[in-house]
Design a protein around this motif. Structure first.
Motif, short mmCIF file in Angstrom:
data_model
loop_
_atom_site.label_atom_id
_atom_site.label_comp_id
_atom_site.label_asym_id
_atom_site.label_seq_id
_atom_site.Cartn_x
_atom_site.Cartn_y
_atom_site.Cartn_z
N UNK A 172 25.86 1.69 21.28
CA UNK A 172 27.09 2.47 21.15
C UNK A 172 26.72 3.81 20.55
N UNK A 173 26.06 4.69 21.33
CA UNK A 173 25.38 5.85 20.78
C UNK A 173 26.31 6.94 20.28
N UNK A 174 27.61 6.81 20.55
CA UNK A 174 28.53 7.78 19.95
C UNK A 174 28.47 7.69 18.43
N UNK A 175 27.98 6.54 17.90
CA UNK A 175 27.87 6.34 16.47
C UNK A 175 26.43 6.47 15.98
N UNK A 176 25.56 7.00 16.82
CA UNK A 176 24.15 7.09 16.46
C UNK A 176 23.86 7.94 15.25
N UNK A 177 24.78 8.82 14.88
CA UNK A 177 24.56 9.68 13.73
C UNK A 177 24.51 8.94 12.41
N UNK A 178 24.93 7.66 12.40
CA UNK A 178 24.89 6.88 11.16
C UNK A 178 23.46 6.77 10.65
N UNK A 179 22.48 6.88 11.54
CA UNK A 179 21.07 6.88 11.13
C UNK A 179 20.83 7.97 10.10
N UNK A 180 21.31 9.17 10.40
CA UNK A 180 21.12 10.31 9.51
C UNK A 180 21.93 10.16 8.24
N UNK A 181 23.19 9.72 8.38
CA UNK A 181 24.08 9.64 7.22
C UNK A 181 23.54 8.68 6.16
N UNK A 216 27.50 11.48 11.80
CA UNK A 216 26.33 12.14 11.23
C UNK A 216 26.53 12.42 9.74
N UNK A 217 27.76 12.60 9.33
CA UNK A 217 28.04 12.93 7.93
C UNK A 217 28.27 14.42 7.76
N UNK A 218 29.04 14.78 6.75
CA UNK A 218 29.44 16.18 6.58
C UNK A 218 28.25 17.08 6.26
N UNK A 219 27.46 16.71 5.26
CA UNK A 219 26.35 17.57 4.85
C UNK A 219 25.31 17.75 5.95
N UNK A 220 24.83 16.67 6.60
CA UNK A 220 23.88 16.85 7.69
C UNK A 220 24.47 17.65 8.85
N UNK A 221 25.75 17.47 9.12
CA UNK A 221 26.39 18.22 10.21
C UNK A 221 26.36 19.72 9.93
N UNK A 222 26.74 20.11 8.71
CA UNK A 222 26.74 21.53 8.37
C UNK A 222 25.32 22.09 8.40
N UNK A 223 24.35 21.29 7.93
CA UNK A 223 22.96 21.73 7.95
C UNK A 223 22.48 21.98 9.37
N UNK A 224 22.81 21.06 10.28
CA UNK A 224 22.38 21.19 11.67
C UNK A 224 23.07 22.35 12.36
N UNK A 225 24.37 22.47 12.18
CA UNK A 225 25.13 23.54 12.84
C UNK A 225 24.68 24.92 12.34
N UNK A 226 24.49 25.06 11.04
CA UNK A 226 24.04 26.35 10.50
C UNK A 226 22.68 26.75 11.07
N UNK A 227 21.77 25.78 11.18
CA UNK A 227 20.44 26.08 11.72
C UNK A 227 20.53 26.48 13.18
N UNK A 228 21.34 25.79 13.95
CA UNK A 228 21.48 26.12 15.37
C UNK A 228 22.15 27.48 15.57
N UNK A 229 23.16 27.75 14.79
CA UNK A 229 23.85 29.05 14.91
C UNK A 229 22.89 30.19 14.66
#
Length: 404
Positions: free
Chosen positions: A360-369, A148-161
């Motif tokens: 191979x959906x374990x790598x599906x986050x590349x869409x966002x990255x 997913x990438x570092x920046x999108x990951x932090x954005x998503x996790x912060x919003x969910x938290x």
């Protein structure tokens, strides 16, 4: 005295014989020094096997005429013909491609049935009885492993938290709804994912398909031709991959399956820019809707090959604008695919991404990255080897499939 006289006469005779040969030896030595160097212009020496030294030297230094790139010569008056696709190929009956709507539903079903590590893992973590720092750390790790990438990951996790903290919910239905909403946001449904395939200014839309070796560019061009034919578009294919053996025949076979002609060269290693130019000219002459140009695979770190790709685009633009440059990426390559996208976007101004092997959906986050890094939308996705396993990318449908 009588004994000495024969000896003296023998010595004098020998000197006479040697004296007679000295001019010959000197002349021979002179010739060796001059051959094959400079010589009198009026008396050229002859090399073994015939021909003068001058003629042979000129022949030895001559070089075959190099192919003149279309970008460097006058392109007016180029005779453009669309070759017979059936030449040397097995006759293939024309197929009727699946409608786009049916193709989308089929891809979603396949994605749902796949081993969806990303969606299942996130739901399991967020539905646990106690969501503490360890859980959030695992959520971050799952997203990063999905590229997913570092920046999108932090954005998503912060919003969910924040939402979990405010609502205090542990209901799987509520958690799933929140996760879906936040994932849709980072995938960004507002991005324009439409293909520019409309005629304009009396000319066809021109599309180039690029990428590294082995990602399936030619197959993608063939599958995309089927998508366009299903939308009632008139299409011409340009086989500008002139270096891979049988690439032109492979593309022509794809075209035959849906009744689409292919412009190709019969010369191995022909100038790809020339083939692309002729394909576009044929498209203009025949008033088609779309010209699709398949290009040779090239590593993103090979400067010469990347420069050649840029030249293909410049040559085509002598006739018509290039409306779409689609970069084909293998979703399983993860962050390496992101590096490829950066380099290609600098050379030919990428307008959209085609992601293949997304099952191979374990790598599906590349869409966002990719979208986050380049601002370029994923426009098409492929989940299999079938002829109709390519469809327009839909952000909400993709997220729903990830979350089953």
């Amino acid at each position: 005295m009588n004994d000495i006289l024969p000896i003296v006469l023998s010595i004098l005779g020998a000197l006479v014989v040697v004296g007679a040969f000295i001019p010959v030896l000197l002349k021979t030595r002179k010739n060796i020094n001059r051959y094959p160097g400079t010589r009198d212009a009026n008396d050229p020496e002859v090399r073994p096997g015939g021909g003068t030294a001058t003629a042979d030297a000129d022949q030895a230094t001559a070089r075959p005429a190099e192919r003149t790139a279309p970008a460097e010569r006058d392109l007016e008056g180029v005779d453009t013909t669309v070759p017979d696709d059936a030449a040397g190929l097995e006759t293939i009956p024309v197929e009727t491609p699946l409608p786009v709507a049916g193709r989308l539903a089929r891809l979603r079903e396949r994605l749902v049935r796949s081993n969806n590590v990303m969606g299942k893992g996130l739901l399991a973590l967020l539905s646990s009885d106690k969501i503490d720092e360890n859980v959030w750390d695992e959520v971050e790790e799952t997203l990063l492993l999905a590229d997913l990438g570092t920046e999108p990951t932090m954005q998503l996790v912060d919003a969910l938290r924040e939402r979990v903290k405010v609502l205090g919910t542990r209901s799987p239905e509520h958690v799933k709804a929140m996760l879906r909403e936040e994932l849709v946001k980072v995938v960004d449904p507002a991005m324009d994912r439409s293909l520019n395939v409309q005629r304009h200014d009396g000319k066809p839309a021109v599309m180039m398909v690029v990428g590294v070796n082995g990602v399936g560019k030619t197959t993608t061009v063939g599958k995309l031709a089927r998508v366009l034919v299903a939308e009632d578009k008139d299409v011409i294919l340009g086989a500008a991959d002139t270096f891979r053996a049988a690439a032109a025949e492979q593309l022509a076979t794809w075209g035959q399956r849906v009744g689409v002609p292919t412009v190709k060269s019969d010369i191995d290693g022909a100038d790809p820019a020339s083939v692309a130019y002729e394909a576009v000219k044929a498209g203009i002459d025949q008033e088609v809707d779309v010209v699709m140009i398949d290009t040779a695979g090239r590593l993103q770190n090979k400067v010469g090959l990347m420069d050649e790709l840029g030249k293909v685009k410049r040559v085509v633009e002598k006739l018509a604008d290039v409306d779409e440059v689609l970069l084909v990426l293998d979703a399983t390559t993860g962050q390496n695919g992101l590096n490829q996208a950066r380099v290609f976007s600098e050379v030919v101004n990428i307008t959209g991404i085609v992601l293949t092997k997304l099952d191979g959906t374990a790598k599906g986050g590349i869409v966002v990255a990719i979208q986050k890094t380049l601002g370029v939308p994923v426009k098409l996705i492929g989940l299999g080897e079938g002829a109709d396993d390519l469809a327009p990318f839909d952000a909400e449908g993709f997220v729903d499939a990830l979350l089953n």
